[in-house]
Design a protein around this motif. Structure first.
Motif, PDB file in Angstrom:
ATOM      1  N   SER A   9       0.835  -1.205   0.000  1.00 50.42           N
ATOM      2  CA  SER A   9       0.000   0.000   0.000  1.00 50.42           C
ATOM      3  C   SER A   9       0.868   1.253   0.000  1.00 50.42           C
ATOM      4  N   ARG A  10       1.894   1.223   0.809  1.00 51.79           N
ATOM      5  CA  ARG A  10       2.809   2.371   0.883  1.00 51.79           C
ATOM      6  C   ARG A  10       3.519   2.580  -0.455  1.00 51.79           C
ATOM      7  N   LEU A  11       3.933   1.489  -1.078  1.00 51.46           N
ATOM      8  CA  LEU A  11       4.578   1.563  -2.387  1.00 51.46           C
ATOM      9  C   LEU A  11       3.625   2.185  -3.401  1.00 51.46           C
ATOM     10  N   SER A  12       2.391   1.794  -3.366  1.00 53.37           N
ATOM     11  CA  SER A  12       1.391   2.332  -4.286  1.00 53.37           C
ATOM     12  C   SER A  12       1.226   3.843  -4.102  1.00 53.37           C
ATOM     13  N   ARG A  13       1.165   4.290  -2.851  1.00 54.71           N
ATOM     14  CA  ARG A  13       1.035   5.729  -2.580  1.00 54.71           C
ATOM     15  C   ARG A  13       2.244   6.501  -3.081  1.00 54.71           C
ATOM     16  N   HIS A  14       3.449   5.939  -2.887  1.00 52.22           N
ATOM     17  CA  HIS A  14       4.660   6.609  -3.367  1.00 52.22           C
ATOM     18  C   HIS A  14       4.654   6.718  -4.892  1.00 52.22           C
ATOM     19  N   LYS A  15       4.201   5.673  -5.553  1.00 50.55           N
ATOM     20  CA  LYS A  15       4.152   5.687  -7.014  1.00 50.55           C
ATOM     21  C   LYS A  15       3.184   6.752  -7.518  1.00 50.55           C
ATOM     22  N   GLU A  16       2.044   6.894  -6.850  1.00 49.25           N
ATOM     23  CA  GLU A  16       1.073   7.912  -7.252  1.00 49.25           C
ATOM     24  C   GLU A  16       1.653   9.315  -7.095  1.00 49.25           C
ATOM     25  N   LYS A  17       2.305   9.562  -5.968  1.00 49.51           N
ATOM     26  CA  LYS A  17       2.919  10.875  -5.739  1.00 49.51           C
ATOM     27  C   LYS A  17       3.989  11.153  -6.780  1.00 49.51           C
ATOM     28  N   ARG A  18       4.805  10.130  -7.069  1.00 51.43           N
ATOM     29  CA  ARG A  18       5.894  10.316  -8.026  1.00 51.43           C
ATOM     30  C   ARG A  18       5.347  10.605  -9.422  1.00 51.43           C
ATOM     31  N   LYS A  19       4.266   9.940  -9.803  1.00 53.17           N
ATOM     32  CA  LYS A  19       3.683  10.181 -11.121  1.00 53.17           C
ATOM     33  C   LYS A  19       3.211  11.622 -11.265  1.00 53.17           C
ATOM     34  N   ASP A  20       2.630  12.169 -10.193  1.00 52.70           N
ATOM     35  CA  ASP A  20       2.187  13.565 -10.229  1.00 52.70           C
ATOM     36  C   ASP A  20       3.369  14.513 -10.427  1.00 52.70           C
ATOM     37  N   ILE A  21       4.441  14.253  -9.706  1.00 51.54           N
ATOM     38  CA  ILE A  21       5.621  15.112  -9.813  1.00 51.54           C
ATOM     39  C   ILE A  21       6.336  14.881 -11.138  1.00 51.54           C
ATOM     40  N   GLU A  22       6.303  13.662 -11.634  1.00 51.32           N
ATOM     41  CA  GLU A  22       6.973  13.319 -12.886  1.00 51.32           C
ATOM     42  C   GLU A  22       6.429  14.148 -14.047  1.00 51.32           C
ATOM     43  N   ILE A  23       5.149  14.426 -14.026  1.00 49.84           N
ATOM     44  CA  ILE A  23       4.537  15.255 -15.071  1.00 49.84           C
ATOM     45  C   ILE A  23       5.193  16.634 -15.095  1.00 49.84           C
ATOM     46  N   LEU A  24       5.375  17.223 -13.917  1.00 52.51           N
ATOM     47  CA  LEU A  24       6.008  18.532 -13.834  1.00 52.51           C
ATOM     48  C   LEU A  24       7.476  18.480 -14.266  1.00 52.51           C
ATOM     49  N   VAL A  25       8.163  17.425 -13.848  1.00 50.80           N
ATOM     50  CA  VAL A  25       9.578  17.293 -14.200  1.00 50.80           C
ATOM     51  C   VAL A  25       9.734  17.152 -15.713  1.00 50.80           C
ATOM     52  N   ASN A  26       8.882  16.363 -16.331  1.00 48.07           N
ATOM     53  CA  ASN A  26       8.966  16.165 -17.784  1.00 48.07           C
ATOM     54  C   ASN A  26       8.630  17.431 -18.569  1.00 48.07           C
ATOM     55  N   SER A  28       9.468  20.348 -17.538  1.00 49.77           N
ATOM     56  CA  SER A  28      10.458  21.330 -17.058  1.00 49.77           C
ATOM     57  C   SER A  28       9.806  22.432 -16.238  1.00 49.77           C
ATOM     58  N   ALA A  29       8.714  22.110 -15.567  1.00 57.33           N
ATOM     59  CA  ALA A  29       8.003  23.087 -14.758  1.00 57.33           C
ATOM     60  C   ALA A  29       8.188  22.827 -13.266  1.00 57.33           C
ATOM     61  N   ALA A  30       9.043  21.872 -12.929  1.00 53.26           N
ATOM     62  CA  ALA A  30       9.221  21.504 -11.530  1.00 53.26           C
ATOM     63  C   ALA A  30      10.255  22.396 -10.856  1.00 53.26           C
ATOM     64  N   SER A  31       9.998  22.707  -9.607  1.00 52.33           N
ATOM     65  CA  SER A  31      10.954  23.474  -8.810  1.00 52.33           C
ATOM     66  C   SER A  31      12.074  22.534  -8.364  1.00 52.33           C
ATOM     67  N   PRO A  32      13.178  23.095  -7.897  1.00 49.00           N
ATOM     68  CA  PRO A  32      14.250  22.229  -7.390  1.00 49.00           C
ATOM     69  C   PRO A  32      13.779  21.306  -6.259  1.00 49.00           C
ATOM     70  N   ASN A  33      12.891  21.807  -5.403  1.00 54.07           N
ATOM     71  CA  ASN A  33      12.356  20.965  -4.327  1.00 54.07           C
ATOM     72  C   ASN A  33      11.542  19.802  -4.875  1.00 54.07           C
ATOM     73  N   GLN A  34      10.773  20.049  -5.911  1.00 55.19           N
ATOM     74  CA  GLN A  34       9.970  18.984  -6.512  1.00 55.19           C
ATOM     75  C   GLN A  34      10.860  17.953  -7.191  1.00 55.19           C
TER      76      GLN A  34
END
Length: 64
Positions: A9-26, A28-34
């Protein structure tokens, strides 16, 4: 067995969070913290996957 479900369950939650941030990173709209959070989440996912593999292996060996 319950611990294994918690880990999955924890792995699933981490994957969901990462996917949200991955969109921003791809985009080039992500901040250094993201970007840092993205890398940390990916590392945590790898750790959790390894722990799950070990736990499943131990459970299988106990069943034999």
């Amino acid at each position: 067995m319950a611990l294994l479900e918690v880990l999955k369950s924890r792995l699933s939650r981490h994957k969901e969070k990462r996917k949200d941030i991955e969109i921003l990173v791809n985009k080039s709209a992500a901040s250094p913290n993201q970007k840092q959070q993205y890398v940390e989440l990916k590392a945590k996912e790898d750790e959790l996957e390894n722990i799950i593999d070990i736990a499943e292996g131990l459970i299988e060996s106990d069943d034999k």
